[in-house]
Design a protein around this motif. Structure first.
Motif, short mmCIF file in Angstrom:
data_model
loop_
_atom_site.label_atom_id
_atom_site.label_comp_id
_atom_site.label_asym_id
_atom_site.label_seq_id
_atom_site.Cartn_x
_atom_site.Cartn_y
_atom_site.Cartn_z
N GLN A 146 56.43 49.46 24.12
CA GLN A 146 56.72 48.02 24.21
C GLN A 146 55.49 47.18 23.92
OE1 GLN A 146 58.48 47.64 28.13
NE2 GLN A 146 60.53 47.79 27.26
N LEU A 189 57.58 46.63 20.15
CA LEU A 189 58.48 46.21 21.23
C LEU A 189 59.72 47.08 21.35
CD1 LEU A 189 58.28 42.32 20.98
CD2 LEU A 189 57.41 43.78 22.82
N GLU A 190 60.16 47.69 20.27
CA GLU A 190 61.38 48.50 20.32
C GLU A 190 61.11 49.98 20.63
OE1 GLU A 190 63.65 47.74 16.80
OE2 GLU A 190 63.61 45.58 17.13
#
Length: 112
Positions: free
Chosen positions: A87, A82-83
């Motif tokens: 994503q 996600l970071e």
């Protein structure tokens, strides 16, 4: 001793499957299959996270030996989580029976 396998499913933004496979290979995976997908994200989630949620997605399906499953999943999250630009999210499912994978031993018969 019979080998056991899991299916890793990774869902990432369109164009970032190379990040998934980079992480999976670092963990011991041999390869995967890419499928085109489309997300149905919630507008409220987009506002909550403060980032645009891309609708065009790709899924990567990877069958791995359970001995390397956790390492592959951890590495996928590092490279495409996600970071990152990908994503992505990833999860595993158990695989009960499998045919067609090459291994160091002869293919064993499938449970009947």
């Amino acid at each position: 001793m019979e080998k056991t396998y899991s299916l890793i499913v990774a869902i990432v933004n369109n164009g970032y499957t190379d990040l998934v496979m980079e992480g999976a290979r670092q963990g011991g995976a041999k390869g995967g299959t890419v499928l085109t997908a489309r997300g149905t994200g919630n507008i409220d989630l987009e506002k909550f996270y403060g980032i645009p949620i891309q609708k065009d997605k790709e899924m990567v399906l990877i069958i791995v030996d359970n001995d390397v499953k956790d390492e592959c999943l951890k590495n996928i999250y590092k490279t495409a989580g996600l970071e990152t630009k990908g994503q992505g999210i990833a999860f595993t499912l158990p695989v009960d029976n499998i045919v067609g994978l090459s291994s160091d031993t002869e293919n064993e018969s499938v449970n009947e």
